[in-house]
Design an enzyme around this catalytic site. Structure first.
Site, mmCIF file in Angstrom:
data_model
loop_
_atom_site.group_PDB
_atom_site.id
_atom_site.type_symbol
_atom_site.label_atom_id
_atom_site.label_comp_id
_atom_site.label_asym_id
_atom_site.label_seq_id
_atom_site.Cartn_x
_atom_site.Cartn_y
_atom_site.Cartn_z
ATOM 1 N N ASN A 1 0.861 -1.190 0.000
ATOM 2 C CA ASN A 1 0.000 0.000 0.000
ATOM 3 C C ASN A 1 0.897 1.241 0.000
ATOM 4 O O ASN A 1 2.102 1.132 0.220
ATOM 5 C CB ASN A 1 -0.945 -0.031 1.216
ATOM 6 C CG ASN A 1 -0.157 -0.027 2.511
ATOM 7 O OD1 ASN A 1 0.540 0.928 2.829
ATOM 8 N ND2 ASN A 1 -0.231 -1.126 3.249
ATOM 9 N N LYS B 1 -9.567 -3.740 20.347
ATOM 10 C CA LYS B 1 -8.144 -4.103 20.401
ATOM 11 C C LYS B 1 -7.513 -3.778 21.760
ATOM 12 O O LYS B 1 -6.302 -3.886 21.918
ATOM 13 C CB LYS B 1 -7.384 -3.393 19.272
ATOM 14 C CG LYS B 1 -7.904 -3.753 17.864
ATOM 15 C CD LYS B 1 -6.942 -3.336 16.767
ATOM 16 C CE LYS B 1 -7.569 -3.505 15.389
ATOM 17 N NZ LYS B 1 -6.602 -3.436 14.296
ATOM 18 N N PHE C 1 -3.709 3.417 15.258
ATOM 19 C CA PHE C 1 -4.159 4.381 14.260
ATOM 20 C C PHE C 1 -5.347 3.788 13.522
ATOM 21 O O PHE C 1 -5.438 2.567 13.357
ATOM 22 C CB PHE C 1 -3.035 4.697 13.262
ATOM 23 C CG PHE C 1 -2.234 5.906 13.670
ATOM 24 C CD1 PHE C 1 -1.434 5.864 14.796
ATOM 25 C CD2 PHE C 1 -2.294 7.082 12.933
ATOM 26 C CE1 PHE C 1 -0.706 6.978 15.193
ATOM 27 C CE2 PHE C 1 -1.575 8.204 13.313
ATOM 28 C CZ PHE C 1 -0.772 8.156 14.445
HETATM 29 O O1 C5P Z 1 -8.291 -2.700 11.988
HETATM 30 P P1 C5P Z 1 -7.382 -1.755 11.276
HETATM 31 O O2 C5P Z 1 -6.418 -2.428 10.366
HETATM 32 O O3 C5P Z 1 -8.054 -0.608 10.629
HETATM 33 O O4 C5P Z 1 -6.531 -1.110 12.494
HETATM 34 C C1 C5P Z 1 -5.508 -0.198 12.283
HETATM 35 C C2 C5P Z 1 -4.519 -0.292 13.410
HETATM 36 O O5 C5P Z 1 -4.155 -1.650 13.622
HETATM 37 C C3 C5P Z 1 -3.219 0.416 13.070
HETATM 38 O O6 C5P Z 1 -2.685 0.930 14.281
HETATM 39 C C4 C5P Z 1 -2.351 -0.707 12.494
HETATM 40 O O7 C5P Z 1 -0.983 -0.441 12.679
HETATM 41 C C5 C5P Z 1 -2.806 -1.922 13.304
HETATM 42 N N1 C5P Z 1 -2.776 -3.201 12.568
HETATM 43 C C6 C5P Z 1 -1.969 -4.231 13.022
HETATM 44 N N2 C5P Z 1 -1.962 -5.442 12.379
HETATM 45 C C7 C5P Z 1 -2.737 -5.641 11.296
HETATM 46 C C8 C5P Z 1 -3.561 -4.607 10.828
HETATM 47 C C9 C5P Z 1 -3.548 -3.384 11.472
HETATM 48 O O8 C5P Z 1 -1.262 -4.054 14.006
HETATM 49 N N3 C5P Z 1 -2.697 -6.812 10.691
#
Ligand code: C5P
Length: 401
Positions: free
Chosen positions: A208, A340, A322
């Protein structure tokens, strides 16, 4: 950044004097008021007029000048600054400082100064490595001077090695750190940044456009506030901020492993990384050949690193996530905060101009568990980072979130 700060820039005589002009410009541009003092030899390389024009202040050159002594004495000059920066600092200047010699304006000011002093040595590699310089360096460190070590590379004397004046951005950053209250001293913080790459053959991946700028700003500001900072970074084109330890990873699984290994010893963890939610189920050992039929890749979910940190969070640790959203920003972010097990979540509305991927600015809402969310105006990512650390600091000292 340096508005209202007064810096005394001491310049001694080496070929790197010309770089001091650019350093002075950086300080002035950041809002500092700069007074320059030059040794006699420094004036042989670049005239005081250059520094006078750039600083808009008279340049101090002589200890016993009728004119300047009547306007501002060396003792007043020593009292004036919030910070003294010596760039370049020659072996001779360092030797005099180590011995407490005061035989010109600059060394006299240095004996009387009470502000922190940042010494930026620049000299020939043999001079830098000479046991006398080593000893003087140890003495200066013991005396409380801060040292910005010289960089290595091709030197003006046609030799290779350590002795080049440190990069100006590193000197600038160290100066900022000395001028910033050390509100995170003694704290360890981990920040994740950038995208992940999920390879399905040796040269192709799912990723991304995350630039890593928000995470790098958080790391830079935490280091400025004297935290011990580790930055777990996906592939980005940014330099590691000075004073920060960087661990480079590519995939979400590598990022998880790096973070999990370090997580228990952190006082705060801020996950800004745009972790890929999916990874290919299979990795082809060879580059997939072009074919007329096309091909399909099956993806499987990646672990949610932040959610697992939330489950194993040690008492007292502050966990920040975030949330990049395009709709129902507040509701979706608040839901993530609870789900979370986070202490704070920083939500940005990707639909807003000036917010999100790749930009130097961001507009966010900081949402805690109990307090009202805070809507911040559009600001630089460094400024957003300051706001986030202000709140993390409050939580670390037992305040409400
Ligand atoms: O659920 P979402 O992906 O939108 O959440 C975003 C947050 O979760 C961000 O802080 C991102 O760094 C973290 N994240 C993570 N592992 C993932 C996906 C997102 O730690 N696989």
């Amino acid at each position: 950044m340096l508005q209202g700060k007064s810096i005394l820039l001491g310049i001694s005589g080496g070929i790197a004097v010309y770089k001091a002009a650019e350093l002075l410009r950086l300080f002035v541009k950041a809002g500092a008021s700069v007074h320059v003092v030059m040794t006699e030899n420094a004036q042989r390389f670049v005239t005081p007029l250059t520094f006078q024009a750039l600083s808009n202040n008279p340049v101090g050159c002589e200890l016993f000048s009728m004119q300047s002594e009547s306007q501002i004495s060396h003792i007043q000059k020593a009292r004036l600054p919030d910070l003294v920066v010596l760039a370049p600092a020659t072996a001779n200047l360092m030797a005099k400082m180590a011995a407490g010699i005061a035989d010109d304006l600059l060394t006299t000011i240095l004996l009387a100064a009470t502000a922190p002093v940042l010494v930026c040595p620049a000299m020939n590699v043999k001079m830098w490595e000479h046991p006398a310089t080593r000893r003087n360096l140890r003495t200066l460190t013991e005396l409380g001077y801060k040292i910005e070590p010289p960089a290595s590379g091709f030197l003006a004397c046609q030799e290779e090695g350590a002795g080049r004046l440190a990069e100006l951005c590193d000197i600038f950053e160290s100066a900022l750190r000395l001028l910033t209250p050390p509100t995170l001293a003694g704290r360890s913080v981990l920040i994740s940044a950038g995208p992940t790459r999920e390879y399905f053959d040796p040269v192709r991946f799912l990723s991304n456009p995350s630039s890593g700028k928000m995470g790098y700003a958080l790391a830079r500001i935490a280091a400025r506030r004297s935290a011990k900072v580790v930055l777990v970074s996906g592939p980005v084109s940014l330099d590691c901020p000075s004073g920060v330890e960087r661990v480079c990873v590519a995939s979400a699984l590598q990022m998880r492993d790096a973070i999990v290994e370090l997580s228990a010893q952190q006082d705060a963890i801020v996950m800004t990384a745009a972790v890929s939610d999916y990874r290919p189920s299979e990795l082809s050992a060879q580059k997939i050949k072009k074919s007329a039929e096309g091909f399909s890749v099956r993806f499987e979910p990646n672990p949610d690193i932040l959610a697992s940190l939330g489950q194993t969070k040690p008492p007292g640790q502050v966990l920040v996530g975030f949330a990049a959203e395009t709709q129902n920003v507040f509701e979706n972010a608040k839901d993530k905060l609870i789900r979370k097990n986070l202490d704070l979540i920083v939500a940005n509305d990707l639909a807003k101009e000036g917010a999100g991927f790749g930009l130097d600015t961001n507009q966010v809402k900081i949402i805690g568990r109990n307090r009202e969310p805070i809507d911040l105006a559009l600001m630089t990512k460094d400024e957003v980072a300051c706001e986030i650390w202000d709140r993390v600091e409050r939580l670390l000292s037992g305040g409400e979130n």
